[in-house]
Enzyme design. Structure first.
Site, mmCIF file in Angstrom:
data_model
loop_
_atom_site.group_PDB
_atom_site.id
_atom_site.type_symbol
_atom_site.label_atom_id
_atom_site.label_comp_id
_atom_site.label_asym_id
_atom_site.label_seq_id
_atom_site.Cartn_x
_atom_site.Cartn_y
_atom_site.Cartn_z
ATOM 1 N N THR A 168 -14.809 -3.190 -44.305
ATOM 2 C CA THR A 168 -14.079 -3.233 -45.570
ATOM 3 C C THR A 168 -14.315 -4.623 -46.151
ATOM 4 O O THR A 168 -14.672 -5.561 -45.426
ATOM 5 C CB THR A 168 -12.566 -3.057 -45.350
ATOM 6 N N LYS B 245 -10.129 -7.310 -46.222
ATOM 7 C CA LYS B 245 -9.276 -7.858 -45.158
ATOM 8 C C LYS B 245 -9.589 -9.349 -44.997
ATOM 9 O O LYS B 245 -9.417 -10.079 -45.962
ATOM 10 C CB LYS B 245 -9.419 -7.018 -43.892
ATOM 11 N N ASP C 242 -17.775 -1.573 -36.324
ATOM 12 C CA ASP C 242 -16.884 -1.536 -37.482
ATOM 13 C C ASP C 242 -16.105 -2.845 -37.475
ATOM 14 O O ASP C 242 -15.153 -3.010 -36.720
ATOM 15 C CB ASP C 242 -15.946 -0.327 -37.370
ATOM 16 N N TYR D 292 -20.946 4.670 -65.718
ATOM 17 C CA TYR D 292 -21.447 5.606 -64.705
ATOM 18 C C TYR D 292 -22.830 5.181 -64.261
ATOM 19 O O TYR D 292 -23.693 4.905 -65.090
ATOM 20 C CB TYR D 292 -21.488 7.035 -65.246
ATOM 21 N N ARG E 59 -10.704 -4.338 -52.801
ATOM 22 C CA ARG E 59 -10.669 -3.159 -51.932
ATOM 23 C C ARG E 59 -12.030 -2.465 -52.020
ATOM 24 O O ARG E 59 -12.539 -2.213 -53.106
ATOM 25 C CB ARG E 59 -9.595 -2.167 -52.392
ATOM 26 N N GLU F 254 -24.586 6.650 -61.105
ATOM 27 C CA GLU F 254 -25.026 7.364 -59.901
ATOM 28 C C GLU F 254 -26.467 7.004 -59.583
ATOM 29 O O GLU F 254 -27.313 6.943 -60.475
ATOM 30 C CB GLU F 254 -24.928 8.878 -60.123
HETATM 31 C C1 LIG Z 1 -8.953 -0.928 -42.188
HETATM 32 C C2 LIG Z 1 -9.971 -0.272 -41.334
HETATM 33 C C3 LIG Z 1 -10.764 0.776 -41.813
HETATM 34 C C4 LIG Z 1 -10.439 1.587 -43.037
HETATM 35 O O1 LIG Z 1 -10.392 1.010 -44.214
HETATM 36 P P1 LIG Z 1 -9.747 1.735 -45.482
HETATM 37 O O2 LIG Z 1 -10.329 0.915 -46.558
HETATM 38 O O3 LIG Z 1 -8.269 1.596 -45.312
HETATM 39 O O4 LIG Z 1 -10.191 3.158 -45.497
HETATM 40 C C5 LIG Z 1 -11.796 1.251 -41.017
HETATM 41 N N1 LIG Z 1 -12.020 0.732 -39.799
HETATM 42 C C6 LIG Z 1 -11.258 -0.257 -39.293
HETATM 43 C C7 LIG Z 1 -11.571 -0.782 -37.934
HETATM 44 C C8 LIG Z 1 -10.198 -0.785 -40.027
HETATM 45 O O5 LIG Z 1 -9.432 -1.734 -39.497
#
Ligand SMILES: *Cc1c(COP(=O)(O)O)cnc(C)c1O
Length: 411
Positions: A223, A226, A197, A51, A232, A53
């Site tokens: 994220t 990807k 994003d 933990y 993750r 925080e």
């Molecule tokens: C995949 C994605 C997310 C969300 O990611 P999670 O980890 O699935 O919550 C946010 N924004 C965009 C543009 C994405 O492609």
């Protein structure tokens, strides 16, 4: 997995089955990738027990000397990778990271401008069923009907009319580069916060294959799982003037204890992405996507916007008389994973849309070349054309097995 085999053979059996599915199939889901064994070792480490925080040097629990070093290293590596002024490496995933951004910068009811979901945007960019659409007053821009591309004149027109507090640039299903500077100058005209994003394209940006919004934008989230090929999770990068608000929004605003094993795995992934080979990877991902798109077009398929600048493409399958859900199913049966997708101005329902989304991040990680990517496009086309022919489909499944054998996973 000697411990699991003793204590929980049921779960071990399922993990083994999933590993085999990944090994023997072709993964074209644009948001997926294969992490390294090193990333997986970090996620499976003792750091999951802790933990912590708070932030480096300011924790609400004892025993965090080592965790402080892990988080500091993740931050330092992320800054060298993306050149950002500040980064928070604690967000648990992409959607919670975006929630923290809104929480840090705007108030419920404030106006935000983002790309519409069925034109390639993400749920967390204002879709009515998502927290973002429920809490904030979103207006959306679209792609142009003829070109399939985002039209910056339309974005500007909506921005000047609606005067949003924040403008979002980013997507989950759009195959063209964004004009970061154009977004920034529109936002500057109305004093809006700029939020990029880059969940899908972070690896291509890290590998310097496409332009980064980090120099221009106030806030950039991604994220890590990807194209970036990490565990993750997510990160929030921002200009120094937003740093305090972003950190406070993540903890204690949104989250409790960070997942330190994932922070370590993010650090491992950043280190991997800083190596020269990762630049080659990012270039190859795009070359493979462009080869796949060209081959599909040559075989009479319609790709939204006519091609791709990144790792993904959205294919309108109605041209072949096989809408997205059915195409996804046929391809699943021969061993190709895809995700059905709406197309811009789709006349079909989101659960049964017109398109499929294809991406090359995962197959490039396992070593697929441009020639292999063309072969995959040919297989997709023939599986769709010959969907009623059991013998032909059997042959296609064999071709896929051969391709996968040529490029084994996790040797
Ligand atoms: C995949 C994605 C997310 C969300 O990611 P999670 O980890 O699935 O919550 C946010 N924004 C965009 C543009 C994405 O492609």
């Amino acid at each position: 997995m000697s411990y699991l085999s003793k204590t929980d053979p049921s779960i071990l059996n399922l993990i083994t089955k999933e590993t085999s599915r990944q090994e023997h199939g072709i993964e074209l889901i644009a948001s997926e990738n294969y992490t390294s064994k090193a990333v997986m070792e970090a996620t499976g480490s003792t750091l999951t027990n802790k933990y912590s925080e708070g932030y480096v040097g300011k924790r609400y629990y004892g025993g965090n000397e080592v965790i402080d070093e892990v988080e500091a290293l993740a931050i330092q590596r992320c800054k060298s990778l993306f050149g950002c002024e500040h980064v928070n490496v604690q967000p648990l995933s992409g959607s919670p990271a975006n929630a923290a951004v809104y929480f840090a910068t705007i108030k419920p009811g404030d106006k935000v401008l983002g790309l519409q979901l069925d034109h390639g945007g993400h749920l967390s960019h204002g879709h009515p069923v998502n927290f973002s659409g429920l809490l904030y007053n979103f207006t959306q821009y679209q792609v142009n009907k003829d070109t399939g591309r985002i039209d910056m004149d339309q974005v500007r027109e909506i921005a000047l009319r609606e005067r949003p507090k924040m403008i979002i640039a980013g997507f989950s299903a759009y195959s063209r580069n964004l004009d970061w500077q154009a977004f920034k100058s529109i936002a500057d005209e109305i004093g809006a916060i700029t939020f990029a994003d880059i969940a899908h394209i972070a690896g291509l940006i890290a590998g310097q294959a496409i332009e980064s919004p980090v120099p221009y934008f106030d806030i950039v989230t991604t994220t890590t799982h990807k194209t970036l090929r990490g565990p993750r999770g997510a990160i929030i990068m921002c200009k120094e003037k937003f740093a305090k608000d972003i950190d406070r929004a993540v903890f204690p605003g949104m989250q409790g204890g960070p997942h330190d094993h994932m922070t370590a795995a993010k650090a491992v992934a950043f280190h991997e992405a800083l190596q020269p080979e990762f630049k080659v990877y990012a270039k190859d991902v795009i070359a493979n996507a462009q080869a796949m798109a060209a081959e599909l077009i040559a075989r009479g398929h319609r790709i939204i916007s006519g091609g791709t600048d990144n790792h993904l493409m959205v294919v309108d399958m109605t041209v072949k008389g096989v809408p997205g859900k059915e195409a996804e199913k046929i391809l699943d049966e021969v061993g190709i994973s895809t995700s059905r997708s709406t197309i811009p101005f789709d006349t079909r329902k989101p659960m049964d849309p017109s398109g499929v989304r294809l991406g090359t991040a995962a197959i490039t990680t396992r070593g697929f070349t441009v020639a292999d990517s063309k072969a995959v496009a040919s297989v997709i086309d023939r599986a769709i054309e010959q969907r009623a022919d059991k013998v032909a489909l059997e042959g296609i499944r064999g071709e896929i097995s051969e391709l996968c054998k040529k490029h084994p996973l996790y040797i």
